[in-house]
Design a protein around this motif. Structure first.
Motif, PDB file in Angstrom:
ATOM      1  N   PRO A 138       1.160  -1.259  -0.056  1.00 54.22           N
ATOM      2  CA  PRO A 138      -0.005  -0.098   0.196  1.00 54.22           C
ATOM      3  C   PRO A 138       0.703   1.564  -0.217  1.00 54.22           C
ATOM      4  N   ALA A 139       1.015   2.242  -1.178  1.00 59.14           N
ATOM      5  CA  ALA A 139       1.501   3.705  -1.659  1.00 59.14           C
ATOM      6  C   ALA A 139       0.957   4.630  -1.237  1.00 59.14           C
ATOM      7  N   THR A 140      -0.389   4.426  -1.503  1.00 58.01           N
ATOM      8  CA  THR A 140      -1.167   5.310  -1.529  1.00 58.01           C
ATOM      9  C   THR A 140      -0.975   7.085  -0.056  1.00 58.01           C
ATOM     10  N   HIS A 141      -1.486   8.030  -0.398  1.00 61.07           N
ATOM     11  CA  HIS A 141      -1.500   8.595   0.275  1.00 61.07           C
ATOM     12  C   HIS A 141      -2.288   7.959   2.016  1.00 61.07           C
ATOM     13  N   ALA A 142      -3.663   8.133   0.652  1.00 61.50           N
ATOM     14  CA  ALA A 142      -4.682   8.119   1.820  1.00 61.50           C
ATOM     15  C   ALA A 142      -4.845   6.197   2.942  1.00 61.50           C
ATOM     16  N   GLU A 143      -4.016   5.366   2.024  1.00 63.97           N
ATOM     17  CA  GLU A 143      -3.695   4.468   2.719  1.00 63.97           C
ATOM     18  C   GLU A 143      -2.610   4.716   4.017  1.00 63.97           C
ATOM     19  N   LEU A 144      -1.640   4.822   3.427  1.00 62.71           N
ATOM     20  CA  LEU A 144      -1.476   5.712   4.987  1.00 62.71           C
ATOM     21  C   LEU A 144      -1.277   6.302   5.714  1.00 62.71           C
ATOM     22  N   MET A 145      -2.195   7.285   5.115  1.00 64.65           N
ATOM     23  CA  MET A 145      -3.411   8.301   6.573  1.00 64.65           C
ATOM     24  C   MET A 145      -3.988   7.834   7.111  1.00 64.65           C
ATOM     25  N   ALA A 146      -4.374   6.693   6.465  1.00 65.51           N
ATOM     26  CA  ALA A 146      -5.230   5.379   6.971  1.00 65.51           C
ATOM     27  C   ALA A 146      -4.810   4.746   8.743  1.00 65.51           C
ATOM     28  N   LEU A 147      -3.737   4.236   7.751  1.00 67.78           N
ATOM     29  CA  LEU A 147      -2.547   3.162   8.671  1.00 67.78           C
ATOM     30  C   LEU A 147      -2.077   4.431   9.749  1.00 67.78           C
ATOM     31  N   HIS A 148      -1.883   5.271   9.576  1.00 65.56           N
ATOM     32  CA  HIS A 148      -1.058   6.518  11.333  1.00 65.56           C
ATOM     33  C   HIS A 148      -2.580   6.149  11.964  1.00 65.56           C
ATOM     34  N   ARG A 149      -3.430   6.826  11.381  1.00 61.78           N
ATOM     35  CA  ARG A 149      -4.787   7.314  12.090  1.00 61.78           C
ATOM     36  C   ARG A 149      -5.006   6.204  13.000  1.00 61.78           C
ATOM     37  N   ARG A 150      -5.435   4.901  12.467  1.00 58.08           N
ATOM     38  CA  ARG A 150      -5.184   3.561  13.315  1.00 58.08           C
ATOM     39  C   ARG A 150      -4.693   3.684  14.926  1.00 58.08           C
ATOM     40  N   TYR A 151      -3.425   4.329  14.811  1.00 60.08           N
ATOM     41  CA  TYR A 151      -2.460   3.896  15.841  1.00 60.08           C
ATOM     42  C   TYR A 151      -2.160   5.609  17.148  1.00 60.08           C
ATOM     43  N   ASP A 152      -1.864   6.595  16.185  1.00 64.07           N
ATOM     44  CA  ASP A 152      -1.905   7.914  16.977  1.00 64.07           C
ATOM     45  C   ASP A 152      -1.118   8.093  17.319  1.00 64.07           C
ATOM     46  N   PHE A 153      -0.015   7.746  16.660  1.00 53.45           N
ATOM     47  CA  PHE A 153       1.745   8.207  17.277  1.00 53.45           C
ATOM     48  C   PHE A 153       2.071   9.614  17.131  1.00 53.45           C
ATOM     49  N   ARG A 154       2.757  10.486  17.765  1.00 52.82           N
ATOM     50  CA  ARG A 154       3.078  11.290  17.459  1.00 52.82           C
ATOM     51  C   ARG A 154       5.133  10.326  16.696  1.00 52.82           C
ATOM     52  N   LEU A 155       4.595  11.317  15.161  1.00 51.40           N
ATOM     53  CA  LEU A 155       5.592  11.146  14.428  1.00 51.40           C
ATOM     54  C   LEU A 155       6.902  12.111  13.738  1.00 51.40           C
ATOM     55  N   PHE A 156       7.882  12.090  13.581  1.00 53.58           N
ATOM     56  CA  PHE A 156       8.574  13.056  13.329  1.00 53.58           C
ATOM     57  C   PHE A 156       9.415  12.532  12.193  1.00 53.58           C
ATOM     58  N   THR A 157       9.071  13.227  10.884  1.00 51.86           N
ATOM     59  CA  THR A 157       9.375  12.968   9.748  1.00 51.86           C
ATOM     60  C   THR A 157      10.808  13.557   9.153  1.00 51.86           C
TER      61      THR A 157
END
Lengths: 694, 205
Positions: free
Chosen positions: A404-423
Motif C-alpha cells: 500500500p503506497a497511496t497517501h490515503a492508505e498511509l494516512m489511514a494506517l497512521h490514524r489507526r495507531y495515533d502516535f507522534r511521528l517526526f519525519t
C-alpha cells in the motif's frame, strides 16, 4: 528527566547529521536527455538566478539560455526539483527578440497547444508540474547552431524558524523517480555563466547571514535604509565548470531583540474588487521543556536509494545514538526496503552489553530493494507500548513504492495507531506532501533537509521542537466584514520557533480582529490584535498567487487522501487558471501572440505579470516596508483557565486596549539563552568597590 | 588610614579586549554566531565556543550591565595574582555553563552567552572575602544574602530579573551555577594559594 532530554536531542542531532552527510551525489537539475544519446547537442549556455526576499515572500527568477550545436532543431527539456510551496507563475520565451509571457490552461489543453505549435514548427514552451517531484519545462525549438532564451519565475512564502530565515534554491535531485532514471539522463552542466544573485530586504534587524558551502565565494554587501536593512549576495560560478547539482541555501538570522509579532500584508487593486491578505504570526509563548521519558523507535529506510555513503553514515549515526543512551532508555529499530524487518525484535534496554550487541548487528545492514514504507510504519506502530511515552522517527529519502503506497492508505494506517511521528525528509523530490501530512496529523513535525543545509542550524531547530511543549489546536480567526476563504483550512500544532502563515480574501476594507487560540499544557490561550484592511494597496500583487497556491494545497490534500472528484479537480483548475499557476491539473504554455489570439487564449497572466513587475519596480526603489500590525492597536493576550494568564501576559487583561507591547506583550521570538546581572546587581558591585577602596 | 588601590593588570586588559571584539556586532554588521555556546557545535569540534561564549552579549543594555558588574568586581579579586583571578573566572564560568546544560534543556536549541553567570560567581567570592574581614563582615553577609535571594527567586520563577526582553531567552540556571562556582572557588583556591590577610581581595597598599 534531564538525561532523557539529552538523549532526545542527541538522537535528533545524529539523524539530521546522517541525512545531510549521507545524501547521494547523484542527480541534479538540468536538461533531460534520452539515455539513448539523442538530443545530445542541446546544452545549457547560461543560467542566471535572481532572488528577492521581501515582504514575507521570496521571488525567484531563473533566466536561461539553451544552445544547440547540432545540425537539426531540437527540443530542450529542463527539469528542476519542486521548490517547497512554490507557485510557478511565469514562463517567458523570447521570440524574434521579444519576450512572450505564457498563459495557464488546463493541463491537457496546454499540452495539445504545445504539440500543435511544435508540429507547425512554431516557437513554443510548456511548463508542467510532475506531482511533488519536479517542474518540467519544454522548449521548442532550439534552432540548430542557435540559442533560445527562457525565463521562469516562482514565488514562495518566506519561513523564519527560531529567528532564522531560510531560502533554498533546490538543484540536487532526490534520485527517487526510478521511471525517469530509466529513460532520461540529466545534463546539469552550464557551459557559460551561472550566477546567483539574492537580495534580502528586512524590516527587522538582521544580525548575520550565511550561505553554507559558498561562504568564501559569496560577494556580500549590506546597507540600511530608513526602515530596515538590505543585503545583496552574489555567487558567480566559473564559466564552463558550473553544475546545477548542489542546492544553494541562504540563511539570515534576525536580531534576538526582534519581537514576537503579527504581520499583515494586504493586496487590493481597487475598492470594487476583493482584496487578499497574508498574515504571518511569529508567536511568543512560554513553551516549557517536556519532562517525560520516551521510548524511541527508529524507522529507517534501507532501500536501494540509500546505497553508498548514505547507508554507511546512517549505520554510524544510529550506533552513535544508541551508545549515548542511558541504561533506563529503550530503543528498537525497524528497517524497511522490499518489506519491513523488526531489526531489534522488540525494545532493547540500553544496557552497555545489549547496546554493544545491537551495534554489532546494525553494522551489518545493507541498502537494497524498493521502499515498503507502509510495512515499515505498520511494524513500528504494532510494537509500541501504549503505557509509555513513545516517539517514532522516520528517516527516508524516497517515496513508497511497494505494498500500500497511496497517501490515503498511509494516512489511514497512521490514524489507526495515533502516535507522534517526526519525519526527516532528505533532499528534494521526496514525497513531502505525504510525509508532512503524516507528521502534522500525528502532532509531530516534518523537517526537510537540503543537502546544502547547515547541519548545526537544522539540529538547533529540531531540538527546540522536540524538547519543548507546543501549542495545540491552533486556530487563527479573522473577525471582520466580508472575510472569506481563509487558508490553510487547518493549522494543527505550532512548535517552538515555528511561524504561522495564513492567507485570506476580504470584500470590505475596515477593522479586523485577529484572534489566535491554542492550548499549552492543557490551558487554553488567546491572543488578539486589531488591524485594518486597506481600501486599496497595490504594493504586493504576488500575494494573490500565494493565496491561490495555499487554497490549491488544501484541495490537493483532500484529493491525495480521499481521491480525486470532478469538483475538487475543477476547483484546482479554476484557481490555477484564474491566478495563472502551474498545478497538477494546469500547465503554462507560451506561443506567438497571434497564435494565442487565434486559439482564444486571453492575456490574463500577461496582465498579472505586468502588474507584478510594476509593483516590483516600485518596491525596488522604495524603502523596506514594515507590515507589523500588532504594536499600536488594541492588543491582548490571556489564558482562559481563570488563573495564571501565562504567556508572559500576566499584566494584560483580556481585551485590554492601548498596550504597545504587541499581540504577544513584548515577548521576543525565541533567541539565544542568556540573562543580564541586572542594574541593582551593578549598583551593589559599585557599592562594594567603593567601600573597599576606602 | 591606609589607602588601598585597585590595580588593573594585563588580564583585565586582555579580557576587555576580548569583550570588545566579541561585541562588535552590536555596533557593526559582523557575525557573532561562531562565538556563542552551541552544544552541537562544540561536540563537532568547535571547542573555542567554550571560552568565547561568556563574552558575547545580545544588546548594549545586556553588555553594559554584565561588563559593568564584571569590571567592578574582577580587578578587586585575589590581590594582584592574575592566575588566581583567572582561576576564579574559569571555575565560575564552568559552573555556570554546567548548570545551564544540566538544568536548562533549551540551551540545546537556543545556545548560551553572556557574563552574568560569571558575574554572580565573582559577586559571591567578593562577598565571602568581605565576610572574612572583620570590618566588612556585615556588608558581605547582607550582600551575599541578597545574592542568594535573587538567585533563588530566579530559579523558582524561571525568570531573570531586569531581563526586559533585551537579552535573548532568559536562562536562570546560569546565575545559580555561577553562584555555586563562586562558592566552590572561594573554598578551593586558598588551599593552593597561601596568602596573607585576605586571599581573595586586593590588599596592596
Amino acid at each position: 528527566m534531564k538525561a532523557c532530554f539529552k538523549k532526545i536531542w542527541v538522537i535528533i542531532a545524529v539523524l539530521a547529521g546522517v541525512m545531510v552527510a549521507g545524501s547521494p551525489p547523484a542527480r541534479a537539475a538540468g536538461l533531460l536527455k534520452p539515455v539513448d544519446g539523442t538530443s545530445d547537442a542541446v546544452y545549457m549556455k547560461q543560467h542566471d538566478v535572481c532572488v528577492t526576499l521581501n515582504n514575507g515572500f521570496a521571488r525567484t527568477e531563473v533566466d536561461q539560455v539553451f544552445g544547440n550545436d547540432g545540425a537539426e532543431d531540437l527540443e530542450a527539456i529542463y527539469s528542476f526539483p519542486l521548490p517547497r510551496q512554490a507557485s510557478l507563475s511565469e514562463l517567458s520565451l523570447w521570440i524574434d527578440g521579444q519576450e512572450v509571457v505564457g498563459e495557464v490552461l488546463e493541463r491537457e489543453q496546454a499540452r495539445q497547444a504545445y504539440q500543435k505549435q511544435k508540429a507547425q514548427g512554431n516557437e513554443t514552451a510548456l511548463a508542467e508540474k510532475d506531482d511533488y517531484k519536479t517542474f518540467d519545462v519544454r522548449v521548442w525549438p532550439v534552432r540548430a547552431g542557435d540559442e533560445t532564451r527562457v525565463r521562469l519565475v516562482y514565488y514562495q512564502p518566506l519561513n523564519v524558524d527560531l529567528n532564522v530565515g531560510r531560502y533554498v534554491y533546490p538543484l540536487a535531485e532526490g534520485n527517487v523517480d526510478e521511471k525517469r532514471i530509466q529513460f532520461w539522463s540529466v545534463d546539469e552542466r552550464v557551459r557559460g555563466s551561472f550566477t546567483f544573485d539574492l537580495k534580502l530586504k528586512s524590516a527587522f534587524p538582521v544580525k548575520d547571514i550565511r550561505v553554507p558551502g559558498f561562504q568564501n565565494q559569496a560577494l556580500i554587501q549590506s546597507g540600511n535604509d530608513e526602515n530596515g536593512q538590505t543585503y545583496d549576495v552574489r555567487l558567480e560560478f566559473a564559466e564552463g565548470g558550473a553544475s546545477l547539482s548542489k542546492d544553494i541555501v541562504f540563511y539570515y538570522r534576525l536580531d534576538d531583540s526582534v519581537p514576537a509579532r503579527l504581520e499583515l500584508i494586504p493586496y487590493r487593486r481597487t475598492a470594487n474588487e476583493a482584496g487578499t491578505f497574508m498574515a504571518v504570526v511569529t508567536p511568543g509563548a512560554d513553551l516549557q521543556p517536556i519532562s517525560q521519558g520516551t521510548d524511541w523507535t527508529f524507522v529507517l529506510d534501507v532501500s536501494g536509494s540509500m546505497k553508498g555513503d548514505k547507508i554507511a553514515t546512517l549505520i554510524e549515526g544510529v550506533c552513535r545514538v544508541i551508545k549515548g543512551m542511558s541504561p533506563q532508555d529503550r530503543f528498537r529499530i525497524i528497517t524497511f526496503n522490499d518489506q519491513a524487518h523488526a531489526f531489534t525484535g522488540g525494545y532493547i534496554q540500553a544496557q552497555p552489553e545489549q547496546v554493544k550487541q545491537a551495534i554489532a548487528a546494525i553494522q551489518g545492514i545493507r541498502a537494497e530493494g524498493s521502499t515498503a514504507l507502509y510495512a515499515g510504519l505498520e511494524t513500528a506502530y504494532q510494537g509500541l507500548d501504549g503505557d509509555r511515552i513513545s516517539g517514532l522517527l522516520l528517516v527516508t529519502d524516497g517515496v513508497a513504492n511497494v505494498g500500500p503506497a497511496t497517501h490515503a492508505e498511509l494516512m489511514a494506517l497512521h490514524r489507526r495507531y495515533d502516535f507522534r511521528l517526526f519525519t526527516f525528509v532528505i533532499g528534494n523530490s521526496a514525497n513531502r506532501p505525504l510525509l508532512e501530512a503524516l507528521a502534522k496529523d500525528s502532532g509531530g513535525f516534518a523537517m526537510n533537509i537540503s543537502t546544502g543545509d547547515d547541519l548545526i542550524g537544522k539540529i538547533m531547530q529540531a531540538k527546540a521542537k522536540v524538547l519543548n511543549e507546543c501549542i495545540h489546536d491552533v486556530d487563527l480567526a479573522f473577525k471582520g466584514k466580508g472575510i472569506r476563504d481563509v487558508s490553510p483550512a487547518s493549522l494543527g500544532k505550532l512548535y517552538m520557533g515555528q511561524q504561522l502563515v495564513v492567507f485570506g480574501r476580504y470584500e470590505q476594507a475596515g477593522p479586523v480582529r485577529i484572534q489566535m487560540t491554542g492550548r499549552i499544557g492543557g490551558k487554553a490561550h488567546t491572543w488578539t490584535c486589531e488591524a485594518r484592511l486597506p481600501e486599496t494597496d497595490t504594493d504586493n500583487p504576488e500575494i494573490e498567487r500565494l493565496f491561490a497556491l495555499s487554497a490549491i494545497e488544501d484541495h490537493m490534500a483532500v484529493i491525495r487522501e480521499q481521491g480525486k472528484t470532478p469538483d475538487l479537480r475543477q476547483a484546482v483548475v479554476d484557481l490555477g487558471t484564474q491566478y495563472s499557476l502551474v498545478t497538477d491539473y494546469t500547465a503554462m504554455v507560451v506561443m506567438r501572440q497571434a497564435e494565442m489570439e487565434t486559439m482564444g487564449i486571453n492575456g490574463k497572466n500577461a496582465d498579472r505579470v505586468r502588474r507584478e513587475r510594476e509593483a516590483q519596480a516600485r518596491r525596488a526603489k522604495g524603502p523596506v516596508k514594515n507590515y507589523r500590525v500588532d504594536q499600536n492597536g488594541s492588543l491582548s493576550a490571556h489564558s482562559d483557565d481563570g488563573g495564571d494568564p501565562g504567556e508572559g501576559s500576566s499584566k494584560a487583561a483580556p481585551s485590554s486596549s492601548g498596550s504597545s507591547g504587541g499581540m504577544f506583550n513584548s515577548r521576543r521570538s525565541p533567541g539565544i539563552g542568556s540573562g543580564p546581572v541586572g542594574p541593582l546587581f551593578v549598583g551593589l558591585a559599585y557599592l562594594i568597590r567603593r567601600k573597599r577602596a576606602k | 588610614m591606609m589607602k588601598k588601590q585597585l590595580t588593573p593588570h594585563w588580564d583585565c586588559a586582555l579580557l576587555a579586549g576580548i569583550l570588545a571584539i566579541a561585541n562588535l556586532h552590536l555596533l557593526f554588521s559582523v557575525g557573532y554566531q561562531q562565538l556563542v555556546f552551541l552544544p552541537e557545535a562544540v561536540a563537532q569540534g568547535q571547542w573555542w565556543r567554550l571560552f568565547t561564549h561568556p563574552f558575547v552579549h545580545l544588546s548594549l543594555y545586556h553588555l553594559l550591565l554584565d561588563a559593568g558588574a564584571f569590571f567592578l568586581l574582577y580587578p578587586g579579586l585575589a590581590g594582584n595574582r592574575q592566575g588566581v583571578r583567572l582561576a576564579y573566572l574559569l571555575i565560575c564560568g564552568a559552573c555556570s555553563l554546567a548548570a545551564v546544560i544540566a538544568f536548562s534543556p533549551s540551551v540545546q536549541s537556543l545556545g548560551f552567552c553572556g557574563l552574568s553567570g560569571i558575574g554572580h560567581g565573582l559577586m559571591a567570592i567578593t562577598n565571602l572575602a568581605l565576610i572574612r574581614e572583620k570590618e566588612s563582615r556585615g556588608l558581605g553577609a547582607i550582600c551575599l544574602g541578597l545574592l542568594f535571594l535573587k538567585v533563588g527567586y530566579e530559579c523558582l520563577s524561571g525568570q531573570v530579573l531586569f531581563h526586559l526582553g533585551l537579552c535573548g531567552t532568559p536562562l536562570a540556571a546560569s546565575h545559580a551555577g555561577g553562584l555555586v562556582g563562586g562558592l566552590a572557588a572561594f573554598v578551593c583556591i586558598p588551599a593552593f594559594t597561601p596568602c596573607k590577610t585576605s586571599r581573595h581581595l586586593q590588599t596592596a597598599a
